[in-house]
Design a protein around this motif. Structure first.
Motif: not given
Length: 289
Positions: A203, A248, A252, A255, A257-258, A262-264, A272
């Motif tokens: 990430r 970060i 998941d 978290r 903040s990404e 980002p994964t969200r 996020n």
């Protein structure tokens, strides 16, 4: 604190009654006597750029940003959200126009764009990808004993102070809260030659030695924002303590903040949906502290 004492008490009473479903605090005016008129101002961290559902493509504003989440709990008599991606403390004229003498509550999340923090994070990501060891980002910005990024953060203070003064001038009865940013850098970072979390490496691409530097950058910005708020008659909502462990590199679902990837749904290096929820809780907690 200048301008805020009486209306802070009124807003607190109203919020406690609505949030808990119980009566207002003893000795405080009834919520109906002093309706809350809320204006939300700020940049992409407040507008929740990329967080569903986006209701303004121009400002990258979400109806699930922290101001909307807060408003759903306090049910203000009036609510205006003028948060907008790219906003700076030095250029807030469009948002300031939303304030009126009847405004009783203002939240302001600002300063990161003045210091060009996201630009720094993106550049540091590129440097780390090319040079994963050492601290190439810190070395790039720190020359001859002078740190360009930290100096820009120092310069943010007067701009934010001026913005807060203008909010007070236009809304003299308002309780003003300057909200800090949620933490993105891990609080416990490995040594420059130590192991990195492989999942986090997917990430973000910061060099090992730059994580500590980026943590310093965000702590310094938080301190400058807090000082500008408190010395100019506003409350400061410090989101750093609550966001410890939600950076970060957190898993998941934990978290807030990404990172670069980002994964969200959110913009890179932004809160996020969980981060926006956390900010709403912290603002509410500060209102009735």
């Amino acid at each position: 604190m200048r301008h805020t004492t009486r209306h802070a008490t009124v807003v607190t009473a109203a919020l406690l009654a609505v949030w808990t479903g119980g009566p207002a605090l003893a000795g405080s005016p009834a919520p109906s006597d002093e309706p809350v008129r809320y204006v939300a101002m700020g940049d992409s961290a407040a507008s929740a750029a990329g967080v569903p559902d986006q209701t303004s493509l121009k400002c990258l504003r979400s109806n699930n940003n922290y101001p909307h989440l807060l408003a759903r709990h306090i049910h203000p008599a009036a609510f205006t959200d003028v948060t907008c991606s790219g906003a700076t403390a030095a250029q807030l004229s469009d948002q300031l126009a939303a304030l009126t003498p009847d405004t009783t509550l203002v939240t302001l999340t600002i300063g990161a764009n003045d210091a060009r923090v996201v630009d720094v994070l993106e550049y540091c990501s590129a440097l780390g990808l090319a040079h994963p060891q050492g601290a190439p980002c810190r070395d790039h910005y720190r020359r001859d004993g002078h740190d360009e990024v930290l100096q820009r953060i120092v310069d943010v203070g007067p701009a934010v102070a001026t913005a807060v003064d203008e909010v007070h001038r236009r809304a003299p009865q308002a309780h003003v809260l300057v909200t800090g940013y949620v933490r993105f850098a891990p609080t416990g970072v490995p040594a420059a030659d130590g192991p990195r979390d492989p999942a986090c490496r997917l990430r973000e691409t910061f060099a090992d030695g730059d994580l500590a530097y980026l943590g310093l950058v965000e702590r310094r910005l938080d301190a400058v924002l807090g000082r500008a708020a408190r010395t100019h008659g506003a409350d400061f909502v410090d989101n750093h303590p609550a966001s410890n462990g939600h950076d970060i590199c957190a898993p998941d679902g934990v978290r807030w903040s990404e990172g670069l990837v980002p994964t969200r749904p959110t913009a890179p290096f932004h809160p996020n949906a969980l981060g926006e929820q956390a900010m709403a809780r912290e603002v509410y907690a500060r209102l009735h502290h």
